[in-house]
Design a protein around this motif. Structure first.
Motif, PDB file in Angstrom:
ATOM      1  N   PHE A 128      33.977  27.601  32.538  1.00 42.85           N
ATOM      2  CA  PHE A 128      35.110  28.265  33.195  1.00 42.85           C
ATOM      3  C   PHE A 128      35.077  29.776  32.990  1.00 42.85           C
ATOM      4  CE2 PHE A 128      36.775  23.890  33.315  1.00 42.85           C
ATOM      5  CZ  PHE A 128      37.056  23.833  34.668  1.00 42.85           C
ATOM      6  N   ASP A 129      34.599  30.237  31.823  1.00 48.22           N
ATOM      7  CA  ASP A 129      34.454  31.688  31.629  1.00 48.22           C
ATOM      8  C   ASP A 129      33.501  32.256  32.694  1.00 48.22           C
ATOM      9  OD1 ASP A 129      36.174  31.749  29.508  1.00 48.22           O
ATOM     10  OD2 ASP A 129      34.646  31.996  27.958  1.00 48.22           O
ATOM     11  N   GLU A 130      32.398  31.541  32.917  1.00 45.11           N
ATOM     12  CA  GLU A 130      31.412  32.024  33.899  1.00 45.11           C
ATOM     13  C   GLU A 130      31.969  31.981  35.327  1.00 45.11           C
ATOM     14  OE1 GLU A 130      27.434  30.874  31.303  1.00 45.11           O
ATOM     15  OE2 GLU A 130      27.809  29.785  33.174  1.00 45.11           O
ATOM     16  N   GLN A 131      32.728  30.911  35.629  1.00 45.23           N
ATOM     17  CA  GLN A 131      33.334  30.803  36.964  1.00 45.23           C
ATOM     18  C   GLN A 131      34.264  31.981  37.239  1.00 45.23           C
ATOM     19  OE1 GLN A 131      33.448  28.371  39.655  1.00 45.23           O
ATOM     20  NE2 GLN A 131      31.463  27.921  38.772  1.00 45.23           N
ATOM     21  N   VAL A 132      35.103  32.285  36.237  1.00 43.93           N
ATOM     22  CA  VAL A 132      36.068  33.370  36.387  1.00 43.93           C
ATOM     23  C   VAL A 132      35.347  34.693  36.645  1.00 43.93           C
ATOM     24  CG1 VAL A 132      37.660  34.790  35.036  1.00 43.93           C
ATOM     25  CG2 VAL A 132      37.986  32.321  35.127  1.00 43.93           C
ATOM     26  N   VAL A 133      34.321  34.966  35.849  1.00 48.82           N
ATOM     27  CA  VAL A 133      33.587  36.228  36.007  1.00 48.82           C
ATOM     28  C   VAL A 133      32.888  36.278  37.372  1.00 48.82           C
ATOM     29  CG1 VAL A 133      31.632  37.576  35.126  1.00 48.82           C
ATOM     30  CG2 VAL A 133      33.324  36.638  33.538  1.00 48.82           C
ATOM     31  N   ARG A 134      32.307  35.132  37.763  1.00 51.78           N
ATOM     32  CA  ARG A 134      31.597  35.093  39.051  1.00 51.78           C
ATOM     33  C   ARG A 134      32.553  35.364  40.216  1.00 51.78           C
ATOM     34  NH1 ARG A 134      28.826  29.461  40.513  1.00 51.78           N
ATOM     35  NH2 ARG A 134      29.054  29.658  42.764  1.00 51.78           N
ATOM     36  N   LEU A 135      33.755  34.768  40.161  1.00 51.24           N
ATOM     37  CA  LEU A 135      34.712  34.935  41.261  1.00 51.24           C
ATOM     38  C   LEU A 135      35.339  36.328  41.248  1.00 51.24           C
ATOM     39  CD1 LEU A 135      36.108  31.342  40.964  1.00 51.24           C
ATOM     40  CD2 LEU A 135      34.923  32.262  42.973  1.00 51.24           C
ATOM     41  N   LEU A 136      35.633  36.844  40.050  1.00 52.03           N
ATOM     42  CA  LEU A 136      36.146  38.216  39.976  1.00 52.03           C
ATOM     43  C   LEU A 136      35.089  39.194  40.495  1.00 52.03           C
ATOM     44  CD1 LEU A 136      38.058  38.304  36.540  1.00 52.03           C
ATOM     45  CD2 LEU A 136      39.060  38.283  38.842  1.00 52.03           C
ATOM     46  N   SER A 137      33.811  38.888  40.236  1.00 50.81           N
ATOM     47  CA  SER A 137      32.730  39.754  40.730  1.00 50.81           C
ATOM     48  C   SER A 137      32.694  39.757  42.252  1.00 50.81           C
ATOM     49  CB  SER A 137      31.376  39.302  40.182  1.00 50.81           C
ATOM     50  OG  SER A 137      31.401  39.330  38.776  1.00 50.81           O
ATOM     51  N   ALA A 138      33.004  38.617  42.878  1.00 54.89           N
ATOM     52  CA  ALA A 138      33.048  38.557  44.351  1.00 54.89           C
ATOM     53  C   ALA A 138      34.174  39.445  44.875  1.00 54.89           C
ATOM     54  CB  ALA A 138      33.239  37.116  44.814  1.00 54.89           C
ATOM     55  N   LEU A 139      35.342  39.407  44.210  1.00 51.59           N
ATOM     56  CA  LEU A 139      36.445  40.280  44.609  1.00 51.59           C
ATOM     57  C   LEU A 139      36.066  41.748  44.387  1.00 51.59           C
ATOM     58  CD1 LEU A 139      38.063  37.596  44.671  1.00 51.59           C
ATOM     59  CD2 LEU A 139      39.944  38.794  43.580  1.00 51.59           C
ATOM     60  N   GLU A 140      35.426  42.009  43.257  1.00 51.78           N
ATOM     61  CA  GLU A 140      35.012  43.379  42.930  1.00 51.78           C
ATOM     62  C   GLU A 140      34.078  43.921  44.029  1.00 51.78           C
ATOM     63  OE1 GLU A 140      35.798  45.474  40.605  1.00 51.78           O
ATOM     64  OE2 GLU A 140      34.155  46.924  40.681  1.00 51.78           O
ATOM     65  N   HIS A 141      33.097  43.109  44.397  1.00 46.96           N
ATOM     66  CA  HIS A 141      32.140  43.534  45.420  1.00 46.96           C
ATOM     67  C   HIS A 141      32.867  43.835  46.729  1.00 46.96           C
ATOM     68  CE1 HIS A 141      29.044  42.884  48.582  1.00 46.96           C
ATOM     69  NE2 HIS A 141      28.388  43.695  47.776  1.00 46.96           N
ATOM     70  N   ARG A 142      33.765  42.939  47.114  1.00 44.35           N
ATOM     71  CA  ARG A 142      34.524  43.139  48.350  1.00 44.35           C
ATOM     72  C   ARG A 142      35.324  44.441  48.300  1.00 44.35           C
ATOM     73  NH1 ARG A 142      35.114  42.423  53.718  1.00 44.35           N
ATOM     74  NH2 ARG A 142      37.265  42.138  54.333  1.00 44.35           N
ATOM     75  N   LEU A 143      35.957  44.696  47.156  1.00 44.79           N
ATOM     76  CA  LEU A 143      36.848  45.847  47.045  1.00 44.79           C
ATOM     77  C   LEU A 143      36.097  47.174  46.873  1.00 44.79           C
ATOM     78  CD1 LEU A 143      39.677  44.132  44.989  1.00 44.79           C
ATOM     79  CD2 LEU A 143      39.846  44.968  47.348  1.00 44.79           C
ATOM     80  N   THR A 144      34.780  47.105  46.726  1.00 47.71           N
ATOM     81  CA  THR A 144      34.012  48.354  46.801  1.00 47.71           C
ATOM     82  C   THR A 144      33.791  48.740  48.274  1.00 47.71           C
ATOM     83  OG1 THR A 144      31.899  47.185  46.738  1.00 47.71           O
ATOM     84  CG2 THR A 144      32.745  47.991  44.628  1.00 47.71           C
ATOM     85  N   GLU A 145      34.030  47.763  49.184  1.00 44.84           N
ATOM     86  CA  GLU A 145      33.792  48.016  50.614  1.00 44.84           C
ATOM     87  C   GLU A 145      35.065  48.261  51.398  1.00 44.84           C
ATOM     88  OE1 GLU A 145      31.899  44.310  51.532  1.00 44.84           O
ATOM     89  OE2 GLU A 145      29.888  45.114  51.130  1.00 44.84           O
ATOM     90  N   THR A 146      36.174  47.657  50.957  1.00 46.78           N
ATOM     91  CA  THR A 146      37.429  47.743  51.715  1.00 46.78           C
ATOM     92  C   THR A 146      38.574  48.075  50.759  1.00 46.78           C
ATOM     93  OG1 THR A 146      37.686  45.360  51.429  1.00 46.78           O
ATOM     94  CG2 THR A 146      36.766  46.084  53.521  1.00 46.78           C
ATOM     95  N   ALA A 147      39.649  48.641  51.310  1.00 45.31           N
ATOM     96  CA  ALA A 147      40.794  49.019  50.468  1.00 45.31           C
ATOM     97  C   ALA A 147      41.494  47.776  49.928  1.00 45.31           C
ATOM     98  CB  ALA A 147      41.768  49.868  51.280  1.00 45.31           C
ATOM     99  N   PHE A 148      41.630  46.754  50.787  1.00 49.76           N
ATOM    100  CA  PHE A 148      42.305  45.507  50.410  1.00 49.76           C
ATOM    101  C   PHE A 148      41.362  44.344  50.719  1.00 49.76           C
ATOM    102  CE2 PHE A 148      45.712  48.551  51.254  1.00 49.76           C
ATOM    103  CZ  PHE A 148      46.451  48.428  50.081  1.00 49.76           C
ATOM    104  N   LEU A 149      41.728  43.153  50.262  1.00 50.74           N
ATOM    105  CA  LEU A 149      40.779  42.039  50.360  1.00 50.74           C
ATOM    106  C   LEU A 149      40.403  41.692  51.805  1.00 50.74           C
ATOM    107  CD1 LEU A 149      42.042  39.775  47.440  1.00 50.74           C
ATOM    108  CD2 LEU A 149      39.848  40.981  47.612  1.00 50.74           C
ATOM    109  N   ALA A 150      41.379  41.733  52.707  1.00 46.92           N
ATOM    110  CA  ALA A 150      41.066  41.346  54.088  1.00 46.92           C
ATOM    111  C   ALA A 150      40.738  42.543  54.970  1.00 46.92           C
ATOM    112  CB  ALA A 150      42.228  40.547  54.676  1.00 46.92           C
ATOM    113  N   GLY A 151      40.610  43.713  54.384  1.00 41.74           N
ATOM    114  CA  GLY A 151      40.277  44.893  55.183  1.00 41.74           C
ATOM    115  C   GLY A 151      41.090  46.092  54.726  1.00 41.74           C
TER     116      GLY A 151
END
Ligand SMILES: N[C@@H](CCC(=O)N[C@@H](CS)C(=O)NCC(=O)O)C(=O)O
Length: 210
Positions: A128-151
């Protein structure tokens, strides 16, 4: 008027943010999980699933359980935070779904095996520690491209994700430190008055899992 059955965990905060964002009038009904109130006949009569959050909307006569369902219901009812094109709505569904179906349950598993389990079991703790980090990393990557999650606009997805950053991630040894884009986004979302009102709600006299 909406009757809102909740506890101020990340899931309860998600639903509270959506109630505040949509300007609904609501009455709080804290449910004490530690005392088993979620499994008492009075609460099971409201929601036979025996989990929170749940809302009962007197205006429409509907009962809705769960953060994603509550969020979609309120945004649909008020015509807001879902996006105004099919492609934007697809992004909202994508990120809202990821938060509700993947990140939320990963944090729940992480909490159960790090905090609640009577003995430390290495495999589920690591999983679960790894899952959390992996999913937060997906949000992190997205938020380097857009101001908010959906754009470029704040949406249901951000409202659902905010308590993961503000509440659940606080349990991680380094918090959000490894995720600078998430931190930037968290500060922006935290400035919203609706988010501040929802996060300030307290369930007096009720023990909250922390
Ligand atoms: N999928 C649900 C999960 C709800 C959930 O896990 N609620 C917790 C409180 S945060 C609960 O009621 N737990 C009691 C139990 O599982 O018995 C959602 O997104 O709201």
């Amino acid at each position: 008027m909406i009757d809102f059955y909740w506890v101020p965990t990340a899931n309860g905060q998600r639903a509270a943010i959506l109630l505040e964002e949509t300007g609904e009038q609501y009455r709080l009904h804290p449910v004490d999980l530690m005392r088993g109130e979620h499994l008492a006949p009075e609460y099971l009569a409201v929601n036979p699933v025996g989990k929170t959050p749940t809302l009962v909307d007197a205006e429409t006569g509907v009962t809705v359980y769960g953060t994603l369902a509550i969020g979609l219901y309120l945004c649909d009812k008020h015509g807001m935070l879902l996006g105004d094109s099919l492609t934007t709505r697809a992004a909202v569904y994508h990120w809202a779904g990821l938060v509700a179906s993947d990140l939320g349950p990963a944090f729940t598993g992480q909490y159960i095996f790090n905090v609640m389990a009577p003995e430390r079991l290495e495999f589920p703790v690591r999983y679960f520690d790894e899952q959390v980090v992996r999913l937060l990393s997906a949000l992190e990557h997205r938020l380097t491209e857009t101001a908010f999650l959906a754009g470029e606009a704040y949406s249901l997805a951000d409202a659902l994700a905010y308590p993961a950053a503000a509440t659940s991630a606080a349990r991680l040894p380094e918090g959000l430190q490894p995720f600078p884009a998430l931190q930037r986004w968290q500060h922006t979302v935290a400035e919203r008055p609706a988010v501040q009102r929802a996060m300030a709600l307290s369930a007096e006299g009720v023990d909250v899992p922390a």
